[in-house]
Design a protein around this motif. Structure first.
Motif, PDB file in Angstrom:
ATOM      1  N   GLU A  89      27.489  10.692 -50.049  1.00 58.00           N
ATOM      2  CA  GLU A  89      26.172  10.488 -49.780  1.00 58.00           C
ATOM      3  C   GLU A  89      26.596   9.436 -50.532  1.00 58.00           C
ATOM      4  OE1 GLU A  89      22.574  11.470 -52.880  1.00 58.00           O
ATOM      5  OE2 GLU A  89      23.592  13.557 -52.793  1.00 58.00           O
ATOM      6  N   ASP A  90      25.252   8.689 -49.366  1.00 58.81           N
ATOM      7  CA  ASP A  90      25.522   7.305 -50.187  1.00 58.81           C
ATOM      8  C   ASP A  90      24.592   7.114 -51.483  1.00 58.81           C
ATOM      9  OD1 ASP A  90      25.264   4.026 -49.662  1.00 58.81           O
ATOM     10  OD2 ASP A  90      24.358   4.578 -47.443  1.00 58.81           O
ATOM     11  N   VAL A  91      25.437   6.143 -52.466  1.00 56.68           N
ATOM     12  CA  VAL A  91      25.389   5.745 -53.857  1.00 56.68           C
ATOM     13  C   VAL A  91      24.584   4.484 -53.403  1.00 56.68           C
ATOM     14  CG1 VAL A  91      26.121   7.637 -54.621  1.00 56.68           C
ATOM     15  CG2 VAL A  91      27.075   5.294 -54.533  1.00 56.68           C
ATOM     16  N   ASP A  92      24.798   3.519 -52.370  1.00 54.89           N
ATOM     17  CA  ASP A  92      24.646   2.166 -52.587  1.00 54.89           C
ATOM     18  C   ASP A  92      22.746   1.761 -51.833  1.00 54.89           C
ATOM     19  OD1 ASP A  92      27.237   1.921 -52.523  1.00 54.89           O
ATOM     20  OD2 ASP A  92      26.629   0.226 -50.927  1.00 54.89           O
ATOM     21  N   TYR A  93      21.806   2.416 -51.367  1.00 53.91           N
ATOM     22  CA  TYR A  93      20.830   2.712 -51.229  1.00 53.91           C
ATOM     23  C   TYR A  93      19.960   4.229 -51.780  1.00 53.91           C
ATOM     24  CZ  TYR A  93      22.748  -1.326 -47.730  1.00 53.91           C
ATOM     25  OH  TYR A  93      23.782  -2.024 -47.132  1.00 53.91           O
ATOM     26  N   ASP A  94      18.620   3.621 -51.417  1.00 54.15           N
ATOM     27  CA  ASP A  94      17.588   4.480 -52.635  1.00 54.15           C
ATOM     28  C   ASP A  94      17.422   4.677 -54.048  1.00 54.15           C
ATOM     29  OD1 ASP A  94      16.410   5.621 -49.425  1.00 54.15           O
ATOM     30  OD2 ASP A  94      18.268   6.255 -49.327  1.00 54.15           O
ATOM     31  N   ILE A  95      18.101   3.865 -54.746  1.00 57.74           N
ATOM     32  CA  ILE A  95      18.146   4.057 -56.178  1.00 57.74           C
ATOM     33  C   ILE A  95      16.416   4.350 -56.540  1.00 57.74           C
ATOM     34  CG2 ILE A  95      18.862   2.668 -57.742  1.00 57.74           C
ATOM     35  CD1 ILE A  95      20.383   1.359 -56.012  1.00 57.74           C
ATOM     36  N   PRO A  96      16.616   5.291 -57.248  1.00 56.40           N
ATOM     37  CA  PRO A  96      15.870   5.744 -58.384  1.00 56.40           C
ATOM     38  C   PRO A  96      15.236   4.892 -59.273  1.00 56.40           C
ATOM     39  CG  PRO A  96      17.214   7.290 -58.671  1.00 56.40           C
ATOM     40  CD  PRO A  96      18.001   6.493 -57.532  1.00 56.40           C
ATOM     41  N   GLU A  97      14.072   4.870 -58.756  1.00 61.18           N
ATOM     42  CA  GLU A  97      13.551   4.376 -60.585  1.00 61.18           C
ATOM     43  C   GLU A  97      13.409   4.776 -61.758  1.00 61.18           C
ATOM     44  OE1 GLU A  97      12.409   1.130 -61.055  1.00 61.18           O
ATOM     45  OE2 GLU A  97      12.225   0.177 -58.774  1.00 61.18           O
ATOM     46  N   GLY A  98      13.860   4.937 -62.621  1.00 64.71           N
ATOM     47  CA  GLY A  98      13.740   5.155 -63.237  1.00 64.71           C
ATOM     48  C   GLY A  98      12.306   5.220 -64.314  1.00 64.71           C
ATOM     49  N   LYS A  99      12.090   5.971 -65.496  1.00 67.40           N
ATOM     50  CA  LYS A  99      10.566   6.308 -65.800  1.00 67.40           C
ATOM     51  C   LYS A  99      10.399   5.747 -67.394  1.00 67.40           C
ATOM     52  CE  LYS A  99       9.697   9.155 -62.457  1.00 67.40           C
ATOM     53  NZ  LYS A  99       9.193   8.511 -61.573  1.00 67.40           N
ATOM     54  N   MET A 100      11.256   4.463 -67.609  1.00 67.12           N
ATOM     55  CA  MET A 100      11.436   3.611 -68.421  1.00 67.12           C
ATOM     56  C   MET A 100      11.685   2.465 -68.462  1.00 67.12           C
ATOM     57  SD  MET A 100      14.055   5.286 -70.965  1.00 67.12           S
ATOM     58  CE  MET A 100      13.350   4.119 -72.180  1.00 67.12           C
ATOM     59  N   ARG A 101      11.440   2.166 -69.124  1.00 66.83           N
ATOM     60  CA  ARG A 101      11.722  -0.434 -69.019  1.00 66.83           C
ATOM     61  C   ARG A 101      11.671  -0.359 -70.106  1.00 66.83           C
ATOM     62  NH1 ARG A 101      13.317  -0.713 -64.389  1.00 66.83           N
ATOM     63  NH2 ARG A 101      13.540  -2.967 -64.910  1.00 66.83           N
ATOM     64  N   ARG A 102      13.212  -1.011 -70.565  1.00 70.66           N
ATOM     65  CA  ARG A 102      13.421  -1.328 -72.193  1.00 70.66           C
ATOM     66  C   ARG A 102      13.445  -2.755 -71.861  1.00 70.66           C
ATOM     67  NH1 ARG A 102      17.575   3.033 -70.645  1.00 70.66           N
ATOM     68  NH2 ARG A 102      17.615   4.387 -72.509  1.00 70.66           N
ATOM     69  N   ARG A 103      12.699  -3.508 -72.837  1.00 74.81           N
ATOM     70  CA  ARG A 103      12.080  -4.317 -72.827  1.00 74.81           C
ATOM     71  C   ARG A 103      13.412  -5.496 -73.854  1.00 74.81           C
ATOM     72  NH1 ARG A 103       9.248  -7.511 -77.414  1.00 74.81           N
ATOM     73  NH2 ARG A 103       9.302  -4.765 -78.540  1.00 74.81           N
ATOM     74  N   LYS A 104      13.850  -4.722 -74.733  1.00 79.45           N
ATOM     75  CA  LYS A 104      15.171  -5.052 -75.414  1.00 79.45           C
ATOM     76  C   LYS A 104      16.376  -4.519 -74.748  1.00 79.45           C
ATOM     77  CE  LYS A 104      12.785  -6.034 -80.085  1.00 79.45           C
ATOM     78  NZ  LYS A 104      12.857  -5.851 -81.697  1.00 79.45           N
ATOM     79  N   GLY A 105      16.199  -4.708 -73.830  1.00 80.46           N
ATOM     80  CA  GLY A 105      18.129  -3.921 -72.687  1.00 80.46           C
ATOM     81  C   GLY A 105      18.136  -4.921 -72.410  1.00 80.46           C
ATOM     82  N   TYR A 106      20.103  -5.128 -72.800  1.00 78.34           N
ATOM     83  CA  TYR A 106      20.504  -6.217 -72.043  1.00 78.34           C
ATOM     84  C   TYR A 106      21.590  -5.780 -71.536  1.00 78.34           C
ATOM     85  CZ  TYR A 106      17.559  -8.221 -75.731  1.00 78.34           C
ATOM     86  OH  TYR A 106      16.350  -8.268 -76.451  1.00 78.34           O
ATOM     87  N   ALA A 107      22.612  -6.511 -70.414  1.00 75.10           N
ATOM     88  CA  ALA A 107      23.712  -5.291 -69.715  1.00 75.10           C
ATOM     89  C   ALA A 107      24.463  -7.317 -68.725  1.00 75.10           C
ATOM     90  CB  ALA A 107      23.512  -4.943 -68.538  1.00 75.10           C
ATOM     91  N   LEU A 108      25.698  -6.645 -69.189  1.00 75.75           N
ATOM     92  CA  LEU A 108      27.160  -7.978 -69.089  1.00 75.75           C
ATOM     93  C   LEU A 108      27.641  -7.124 -67.855  1.00 75.75           C
ATOM     94  CD1 LEU A 108      28.227 -10.374 -69.199  1.00 75.75           C
ATOM     95  CD2 LEU A 108      29.613  -9.884 -70.662  1.00 75.75           C
ATOM     96  N   ILE A 109      27.962  -7.312 -66.603  1.00 80.64           N
ATOM     97  CA  ILE A 109      28.489  -6.659 -65.608  1.00 80.64           C
ATOM     98  C   ILE A 109      29.109  -8.112 -65.008  1.00 80.64           C
ATOM     99  CG2 ILE A 109      28.029  -6.010 -62.772  1.00 80.64           C
ATOM    100  CD1 ILE A 109      25.001  -6.439 -64.896  1.00 80.64           C
ATOM    101  N   ILE A 110      31.491  -7.041 -64.927  1.00 84.93           N
ATOM    102  CA  ILE A 110      32.282  -7.845 -64.860  1.00 84.93           C
ATOM    103  C   ILE A 110      32.136  -7.334 -63.818  1.00 84.93           C
ATOM    104  CG2 ILE A 110      33.657  -8.971 -65.568  1.00 84.93           C
ATOM    105  CD1 ILE A 110      32.746  -8.630 -68.775  1.00 84.93           C
TER     106      ILE A 110
END
Length: 843
Positions: free
Chosen positions: A592-613
């Motif tokens: 199953e292809d995971v690179d596309y058709d990514i679902p939208e979550g049901k919540m937005r995190r105003r105080k959400g932060y992410a670091l990707i390496i």
């Protein structure tokens, strides 16, 4: 005495027999007299016989006197037992047991009718031609139509000129057991050494006709000095052995300790009812050190020295191959090869002897702390040093021409002894003999003269200073750098030994102890010979593993022995995970292809932060194939599924050590809320403490050997976490120091670091693999296995209870189950701590 078959009576067996009588007289009760003339009975099939003759009788029954003659009465005999006896070159029976049935037509003076008699009889031959006997049974007389009468009877019988005689008798041989024995050891060289297992294979054959009953085999070793050093089964119950039967038994035998270069006598005593048989075999022994194990190809081991032991390639240190005009000697431990031209078989064998003798050019040496002299004490104590350039074997010490002390040296090239000698008044002579492993010798004679005037013990001077000692340092690793042994792959272990001392390390051996299956595959021992100061030698134990391996753990202990006794005290123990070969499925797996058709979550995190390496390259080494792709796709899921808009990306040369630490401490630390850190690249065990230290991540400019250029996991947590934060750390890296998304540390042993317990209450670590496992890449999906199934779980597949929420344990259980299944348990993801909280809402 009743036997079930006439064949087994006494000591002869017959197939046919004959009973002939000239005249027989029987007297019976109730009153009757019988006369028989020329009774003849022919027997066949061992038991049965039929015959005929002339019979006349008279008697009194029911007030009536009867008398008459029968012509050719018929006899039917069943003879279950006859004891045949030889008399004057003929065979006679004495005694015989028989069952009989006689029937005839009665012919009297006034009537004619039928008569029969049946019963049991015993016949005993007194001597040829004279017999007596007795019969008992039932008689029946039927006289015309007047009456029929049945009566039991008993009678005595005398026979003249009659006997039982066999036709073509064959003598029955009594039971006689023959023993055939041979010794077979594990490496098929017919030599037993320490820890080696073998079998004494015994074949018992009963060459007699009669059954040997209650057969018991007792074994023993005749030489007392070997009894406590060898384990074997001493008593074996065999049961009964029929005539002509052969039975085989195996007696396991094992050397419990080091054995000298010698042999012992293994005695086999087979006892049975009425007899016994003894057999002895010689079993050669040798120490595990000092002997050269050699596999020969196209060359016989005959006429070679006894210290060259022929064996199979699996157990050999050297492979000797003789070709038409050359001979080749290959060191199976180091790969060194020696080839020379030869013109004959004799020249080839001489070269082999010279090749192995090159290690021992010198004779052994005896050094004593005195030259003797005049003393006035009762005893003298002196020191003796025994040494050889290869290996000492045995010393014998005589005092005044009588043996005083003997000692065998199993694993030494040099040793010292302090010995006390009692002295007689007057002259005393101490004679010391020493031999080495190739029977070179040295001898010393010390003379003391004891005079009056003193008592006690006189201690003579010190020995001269010995050679400087070696100092051996071990470095151990697996062939592919991890603790997993996979079926169908060449797997093994590599041991490097460096001599950091000032003296030569003599006769260095590497031995494996522990799991017998791995040892049977890789071999138990490697001989590295001498190691000079600052020299390094390597022993490799490896083999292509069977595809069908059981899923289990196996422990191997590394033991290094040095001939002078300077063996390292360190004995590393490693735990390997055995895994069968991965089954190749013929059906194409649907990815199953995971690179596309990514679902939208049901919540937005105003105080959400992410670091990707993530990395597609490193400054000093190559990067994992799909690590950067993993990071880029994971960032999309963080944005859409987790509902986080505040993202920072560090790829390749931007992801230096300083930049990563600065981004965590200066940006992420200053934020409060829900935080995600994702890393796809190389993991590293602690260079200074690989087994117990923290796990580290390798930045773009990091050096795997310099801890200061790495980023520790605990450091990341401390730099990023605030008291009220919830932090998820995803690591698609491993820390085994082997294959996968990790880097092996040069010259360091196999390690198994663990991701330790997290102290921060709401910090969760999802890691790709256990400490000693690889993080593998999923070629078809173009992702790491861990990242692929994490993304698939975030798509909604991990929501097992279908409540619309994904929790930490739901996501972890989904990823763990699928990754372990697809990698055949080579890779098992980790969650620390295994605590459940909700992380995303997908429906």
């Amino acid at each position: 005495m009743f036997l079930p078959n006439i064949n087994w009576a006494y000591k002869y067996k017959v197939k046919r027999w004959l009973y002939v009588g000239i005249a027989e007289v029987s007297l019976g009760i109730p009153y009757f007299v019988e006369f028989r003339v020329l009774p003849i009975i022919y027997g066949f099939s061992s038991h049965f016989g039929v015959g005929a003759g002339v019979w006349e009788g008279m008697g009194k029954i029911k007030e009536d006197s009867l008398g008459g003659t029968t012509i050719l009465p018929l006899y039917f005999y069943v003879v279950p037992w006859v004891r045949w006896k030889e008399m004057e070159s003929l065979m006679w029976a004495s005694p015989a047991l028989y069952f009989f049935l006689e029937g005839s037509l009665w012919s009297g003076e006034e009537f004619r009718d039928w008569f029969y008699k049946t019963g049991i009889g015993i016949h005993y031959t007194l001597r040829p031609g004279r017999s007596i006997g007795a019969e008992a049974g039932i008689m029946n007389y039927k006289v015309e139509d007047k009456w029929s009468f049945n009566t039991p009877f008993i009678s005595a019988k005398i026979s003249l000129l009659s006997a039982w005689s066999p036709i073509s008798p064959k003598e029955i041989k009594p039971p006689s057991i023959q023993i055939f024995a041979s010794f077979v050891d594990k490496d098929n060289n017919k030599v037993l050494s320490k820890d080696e297992e073998g079998n004494v294979e015994i074949s018992l054959s009963n060459v007699g006709d009669e059954e040997a009953k209650d057969v018991v085999v007792e074994t023993s070793i005749l030489e007392k000095e070997f009894n406590n050093r060898i384990s074997y089964q001493s008593v074996i119950g065999v049961g009964n052995l029929r005539g002509g039967e052969t039975r085989k038994i195996n007696i396991p035998i094992k050397a419990k300790e080091e054995l000298p270069k010698s042999s012992f006598t293994f005695q086999i005593l087979c006892s049975y009812k009425g007899g016994s048989k003894k057999e002895e075999i010689k079993i050669n022994t040798a120490p595990t050190i000092g002997m050269i194990k050699v596999a020969f190809k196209n060359l016989s081991a005959e006429d070679l020295p006894s210290w060259i032991i022929p064996t199979s390639k699996e157990y050999a240190d050297y492979l000797v191959e003789y070709l038409e005009d050359k001979i080749q000697i290959l060191n199976l431990n180091t790969g060194e090869r020696k080839i020379t031209k030869v013109s004959s078989l004799k020249e080839a064998k001489d070269f082999v002897k010279d090749f192995f003798l090159r290690w021992d050019r010198e004779a052994p040496k005896i050094i004593v702390s005195t030259t003797g002299g005049i003393i006035n004490t009762e005893k003298v104590r002196m020191k003796i040093r025994f040494s050889d350039d290869r290996k000492i074997n045995e010393t014998k010490i005589y005092l005044n021409d009588k043996i005083f002390k003997t000692e065998n040296f199993a694993e030494l090239t040099e040793t010292e002894r302090e010995i006390e000698f009692p002295l007689e008044m007057g002259d005393n002579k101490i004679r010391i003999l020493l031999s080495d492993w190739v029977d070179k010798r040295d001898e010393k004679v010390i003379a003391f003269t004891r005079i009056r005037g003193g008592e006690g013990v006189y201690v003579v001077g010190e020995l001269p200073k010995a050679e400087p000692p070696p100092s051996l340092i071990l470095s151990v690793s697996s062939l592919d750098g991890n603790n997993t042994i996979v079926g169908g792959k060449e797997e093994g272990i590599k041991i490097s030994i460096t001599n950091k001392g000032r003296g030569i390390a003599k006769w260095v051996r590497v031995l494996l102890e522990g799991d017998e299956f791995l040892i049977s595959q890789w071999g138990r021992e490697r001989n590295l010979e001498d190691i000079k100061p600052n020299e390094t030698k390597t022993a490799i134990f490896s083999l292509l593993m069977p595809t069908e391996l059981p899923k289990r753990e196996a422990k191997i202990e590394i033991v290094v022995k040095e001939g002078r006794g300077y063996s390292p005290t360190e004995r590393p123990i490693f735990t390997f995970n055995l895994i069968p070969a991965e089954v190749v499925r013929k059906e194409e797996e649907i990815i199953e292809d995971v690179d596309y058709d990514i679902p939208e979550g049901k919540m937005r995190r105003r105080k959400g932060y992410a670091l990707i390496i993530g990395f597609s390259k490193y400054l000093n080494l190559s990067a994992p194939k799909y690590a950067k792709n993993d990071a880029e796709i994971f960032s999309r899921y963080i944005s859409k599924v987790f509902g986080i808009d505040n993202l920072e990306f560090l790829y390749d040369e931007k992801a230096t050590c300083a930049t990563i630490k600065g981004k965590i401490s200066d940006w992420l630390k200053n934020k409060t809320g829900f935080k995600v850190i994702y890393f796809a690249g190389h993991g590293i065990p602690d260079p200074k403490n690989p087994k117990e230290g923290d796990v580290h991540l390798l930045p773009y400019d990091g050096n795997p050997e310099l801890k200061s250029t790495l980023i520790g996991l605990e450091e990341i947590i401390q730099l990023s976490a605030n008291p009220n934060d919830t932090i998820l750390i995803f690591l698609d890296a491993c820390f085994s120091g082997g294959e996968g998304r990790t880097v092996q540390l040069a010259g360091r042993p196999i390690v198994a670091p663990e991701i330790k317990r997290i102290e921060k209450p709401n910090t969760f670590i999802f890691a790709a693999a256990e400490g000693n496992q690889p993080a593998k890449e999923f070629e078809k999906a173009r992702h790491g296995y861990f990242t692929y199934y994490t993304l698939l779980g975030l798509k909604g597949k991990a929501d097992i209870n279908r409540d619309g929420w994904l929790t930490t344990t739901e996501l972890y259980n989904f990823v763990k189950e699928n990754v372990a299944d697809k990698t055949n348990n080579l890779q098992i993801p980790v969650l620390r701590p295994e605590k459940e909280i909700r992380i995303v809402k997908i429906r």
